[in-house]
Write a protein that holds these residues in place. Structure first.
Motif, PDB file in Angstrom:
ATOM      1  N   PRO A 130       0.826  -1.214   0.000  1.00  0.00           N
ATOM      2  CA  PRO A 130       0.000   0.000   0.000  1.00  0.00           C
ATOM      3  C   PRO A 130       0.861   1.266   0.000  1.00  0.00           C
ATOM      4  O   PRO A 130       2.035   1.232   0.363  1.00  0.00           O
ATOM      5  CB  PRO A 130      -0.808  -0.133   1.287  1.00  0.00           C
ATOM      6  CG  PRO A 130       0.092  -0.918   2.200  1.00  0.00           C
ATOM      7  CD  PRO A 130       0.797  -1.903   1.319  1.00  0.00           C
ATOM      8  N   SER A 171      -9.261   8.389   0.632  1.00  0.00           N
ATOM      9  CA  SER A 171      -9.341   7.508  -0.532  1.00  0.00           C
ATOM     10  C   SER A 171     -10.632   7.771  -1.303  1.00  0.00           C
ATOM     11  O   SER A 171     -10.848   8.877  -1.783  1.00  0.00           O
ATOM     12  CB  SER A 171      -9.198   6.042  -0.123  1.00  0.00           C
ATOM     13  OG  SER A 171     -10.194   5.678   0.819  1.00  0.00           O
ATOM     14  N   ARG A 210      -9.302   0.643  -6.776  1.00  0.00           N
ATOM     15  CA  ARG A 210      -9.371   1.745  -5.828  1.00  0.00           C
ATOM     16  C   ARG A 210      -9.671   1.232  -4.425  1.00  0.00           C
ATOM     17  O   ARG A 210     -10.187   0.132  -4.236  1.00  0.00           O
ATOM     18  CB  ARG A 210     -10.456   2.756  -6.243  1.00  0.00           C
ATOM     19  CG  ARG A 210     -10.173   3.478  -7.558  1.00  0.00           C
ATOM     20  CD  ARG A 210      -9.009   4.418  -7.429  1.00  0.00           C
ATOM     21  NE  ARG A 210      -8.755   5.137  -8.667  1.00  0.00           N
ATOM     22  CZ  ARG A 210      -7.937   4.716  -9.623  1.00  0.00           C
ATOM     23  NH1 ARG A 210      -7.311   3.559  -9.483  1.00  0.00           N
ATOM     24  NH2 ARG A 210      -7.728   5.441 -10.705  1.00  0.00           N
ATOM     25  N   ASP A 211      -9.392   2.098  -3.477  1.00  0.00           N
ATOM     26  CA  ASP A 211      -9.573   1.845  -2.047  1.00  0.00           C
ATOM     27  C   ASP A 211     -10.835   2.598  -1.621  1.00  0.00           C
ATOM     28  O   ASP A 211     -10.885   3.818  -1.719  1.00  0.00           O
ATOM     29  CB  ASP A 211      -8.325   2.403  -1.361  1.00  0.00           C
ATOM     30  CG  ASP A 211      -8.284   2.211   0.131  1.00  0.00           C
ATOM     31  OD1 ASP A 211      -9.361   2.175   0.754  1.00  0.00           O
ATOM     32  OD2 ASP A 211      -7.179   2.138   0.676  1.00  0.00           O
ATOM     33  N   TYR A 212     -11.885   1.870  -1.193  1.00  0.00           N
ATOM     34  CA  TYR A 212     -13.184   2.488  -0.889  1.00  0.00           C
ATOM     35  C   TYR A 212     -13.416   2.541   0.614  1.00  0.00           C
ATOM     36  O   TYR A 212     -13.057   1.625   1.355  1.00  0.00           O
ATOM     37  CB  TYR A 212     -14.301   1.722  -1.590  1.00  0.00           C
ATOM     38  CG  TYR A 212     -14.176   1.777  -3.089  1.00  0.00           C
ATOM     39  CD1 TYR A 212     -14.659   2.867  -3.812  1.00  0.00           C
ATOM     40  CD2 TYR A 212     -13.537   0.749  -3.782  1.00  0.00           C
ATOM     41  CE1 TYR A 212     -14.520   2.924  -5.194  1.00  0.00           C
ATOM     42  CE2 TYR A 212     -13.400   0.795  -5.164  1.00  0.00           C
ATOM     43  CZ  TYR A 212     -13.890   1.892  -5.857  1.00  0.00           C
ATOM     44  OH  TYR A 212     -13.739   1.949  -7.233  1.00  0.00           O
ATOM     45  N   SER A 237      -8.028   5.697   4.778  1.00  0.00           N
ATOM     46  CA  SER A 237      -8.356   4.661   3.797  1.00  0.00           C
ATOM     47  C   SER A 237      -8.761   3.366   4.480  1.00  0.00           C
ATOM     48  O   SER A 237      -8.558   3.193   5.682  1.00  0.00           O
ATOM     49  CB  SER A 237      -7.137   4.392   2.911  1.00  0.00           C
ATOM     50  OG  SER A 237      -6.115   3.771   3.681  1.00  0.00           O
ATOM     51  N   SER A 238      -9.291   2.456   3.678  1.00  0.00           N
ATOM     52  CA  SER A 238      -9.626   1.129   4.202  1.00  0.00           C
ATOM     53  C   SER A 238      -8.415   0.206   4.160  1.00  0.00           C
ATOM     54  O   SER A 238      -8.328  -0.751   4.917  1.00  0.00           O
ATOM     55  CB  SER A 238     -10.761   0.513   3.377  1.00  0.00           C
ATOM     56  OG  SER A 238     -10.307   0.176   2.070  1.00  0.00           O
ATOM     57  N   GLY A 239      -7.492   0.473   3.221  1.00  0.00           N
ATOM     58  CA  GLY A 239      -6.328  -0.386   3.057  1.00  0.00           C
ATOM     59  C   GLY A 239      -6.572  -1.584   2.164  1.00  0.00           C
ATOM     60  O   GLY A 239      -5.695  -2.430   1.993  1.00  0.00           O
ATOM     61  N   PHE A 240      -7.778  -1.657   1.555  1.00  0.00           N
ATOM     62  CA  PHE A 240      -8.116  -2.761   0.663  1.00  0.00           C
ATOM     63  C   PHE A 240      -8.565  -2.213  -0.694  1.00  0.00           C
ATOM     64  O   PHE A 240      -9.199  -1.166  -0.763  1.00  0.00           O
ATOM     65  CB  PHE A 240      -9.233  -3.624   1.251  1.00  0.00           C
ATOM     66  CG  PHE A 240      -8.873  -4.276   2.557  1.00  0.00           C
ATOM     67  CD1 PHE A 240      -8.160  -5.465   2.584  1.00  0.00           C
ATOM     68  CD2 PHE A 240      -9.225  -3.685   3.754  1.00  0.00           C
ATOM     69  CE1 PHE A 240      -7.815  -6.059   3.788  1.00  0.00           C
ATOM     70  CE2 PHE A 240      -8.883  -4.262   4.970  1.00  0.00           C
ATOM     71  CZ  PHE A 240      -8.179  -5.455   4.983  1.00  0.00           C
ATOM     72  N   GLY A 241      -8.232  -2.933  -1.763  1.00  0.00           N
ATOM     73  CA  GLY A 241      -8.576  -2.476  -3.102  1.00  0.00           C
ATOM     74  C   GLY A 241      -9.621  -3.340  -3.784  1.00  0.00           C
ATOM     75  O   GLY A 241      -9.701  -4.550  -3.544  1.00  0.00           O
ATOM     76  N   ILE A 275      -4.148   1.911  -3.594  1.00  0.00           N
ATOM     77  CA  ILE A 275      -4.516   1.367  -2.278  1.00  0.00           C
ATOM     78  C   ILE A 275      -3.610   2.041  -1.260  1.00  0.00           C
ATOM     79  O   ILE A 275      -2.386   1.971  -1.355  1.00  0.00           O
ATOM     80  CB  ILE A 275      -4.331  -0.161  -2.208  1.00  0.00           C
ATOM     81  CG1 ILE A 275      -5.138  -0.855  -3.320  1.00  0.00           C
ATOM     82  CG2 ILE A 275      -4.750  -0.689  -0.836  1.00  0.00           C
ATOM     83  CD1 ILE A 275      -4.861  -2.347  -3.431  1.00  0.00           C
TER      84      ILE A 275
END
Length: 309
Positions: A130, A171, A210-212, A237-241, A275
């Motif tokens: 990330p 993000s 993208r990171d939502y 951010s969530s840290g997940f894509g 991400i």
């Protein structure tokens, strides 16, 4: 109790922030254009102090900032898909008014500015995933370059004055209050297409990642930043894509509807993968996401259905 001003308080993020502050017993002031819709704030209008004006209007800004401790700067007149040709407009409508806002804040005794920057565009193509806050800043879009230029000015004021400035590189937020028929926010636009049986325009093959982040987590981060002393620059951010096609498929599953799709050429300014690391936000703000991607989608769709039935 700190006195809050939300510049852009009728927008997607600003409206949710205003609602949360009201829920905490505050009466925030919001600054917005007279033409802006307040439909998402109808039930709390009596708990808001509303100042109408244009972001380019110094007189209106001075009136809005008077007596305020903390300013949340959430206004942007352009979007991530902004073309290079709009750069001059961006300077006049975003950069210069932001500098003027800071000067007015300094003259009015404001203690803190919390600025919503763009974690999705400011870094450019990632060298590592990330993406941390130390990553090189090489935006591919005019929108990202504008955010970076504003950040640079804010950093200057944070270094050279007593004003605390917290920059949040957010993000891709989604959730309650986002425009379904707009051009920004693939989740809201996809849900709008599912609900209204419209065609969804997908750039390239929908492979961009993208990171939502659900809107309540964004609001939580903004408030935590406002409560912390000192200046900082932090990813939120969530840290997940998730790829665009994964998002579309998830919306189809949640809604139970197939979305009509039109594939068009990819945009030059779009990065392929974005991400963000949220490690620093955890360290500085003791912040972490509370709503995961699927739960956020479910709540967003349920709100959409309940609002329109």
């Amino acid at each position: 109790m700190a006195k809050h001003l939300i510049v852009g308080g009728a927008g997607f993020i600003g409206g949710n922030l205003a609602r949360e502050l009201v829920g905490r017993g505050s009466k925030p002031r919001i600054f917005t254009r007279a033409s802006s819709s307040l439909v998402n704030l109808v039930d709390i209008l009596g708990s808001l102090d509303i100042v109408y004006g244009d972001f380019l209007d110094d007189v209106a800004l001075r009136r809005a900032v008077k007596g305020i401790d903390t300013v949340f700067h959430l206004i942007s007149t352009t979007f991530p898909g902004t073309q290079m040709e709009s750069s001059v407009y961006d300077i006049f409508s975003n950069l210069l008014p932001t500098i003027r806002l800071v000067e007015i804040c300094l003259a009015s005794g404001v203690k803190k500015i919390v600025y919503a920057s763009s974690g999705g565009t400011i870094y450019g193509e990632p060298k590592t995933i990330p993406i941390t806050e130390e990553h090189p800043l090489r935006p591919k879009s005019a929108y990202g370059q504008s955010k970076l230029t504003i950040e640079n000015y804010l950093n200057f004021y944070a270094r050279s004055t007593e004003l605390d400035i917290n920059v949040l590189r957010i993000s891709n937020p989604f959730g309650f209050g986002q425009k379904l028929l707009g051009t920004q926010g693939i989740i809201a636009v996809a849900m709008g297409c599912a609900y209204y049986n419209r065609v969804l325009k997908i750039y390239g093959q929908g492979e961009t990642v993208r990171d939502y982040l659900y809107i309540s987590d964004v609001v939580d981060a903004l408030i935590r930043a406002s409560e912390r002393s000192g200046s900082s620059i932090v990813n939120i951010s969530s840290g997940f894509g998730h790829s665009v096609m994964e998002v579309v498929e998830a919306v189809e599953k949640i809604s139970g509807k197939m979305i009509q799709k039109e594939f068009v050429p990819a945009r030059h300014g779009d990065v392929k993968v974005n991400i963000l690391s949220n490690k620093l936000a955890k360290e500085i703000y003791d912040w972490t996401t509370k709503v995961d991607f699927q739960e956020g989608l479910r709540m967003t769709w349920e709100y959409l259905i309940n609002k329109r039935t």
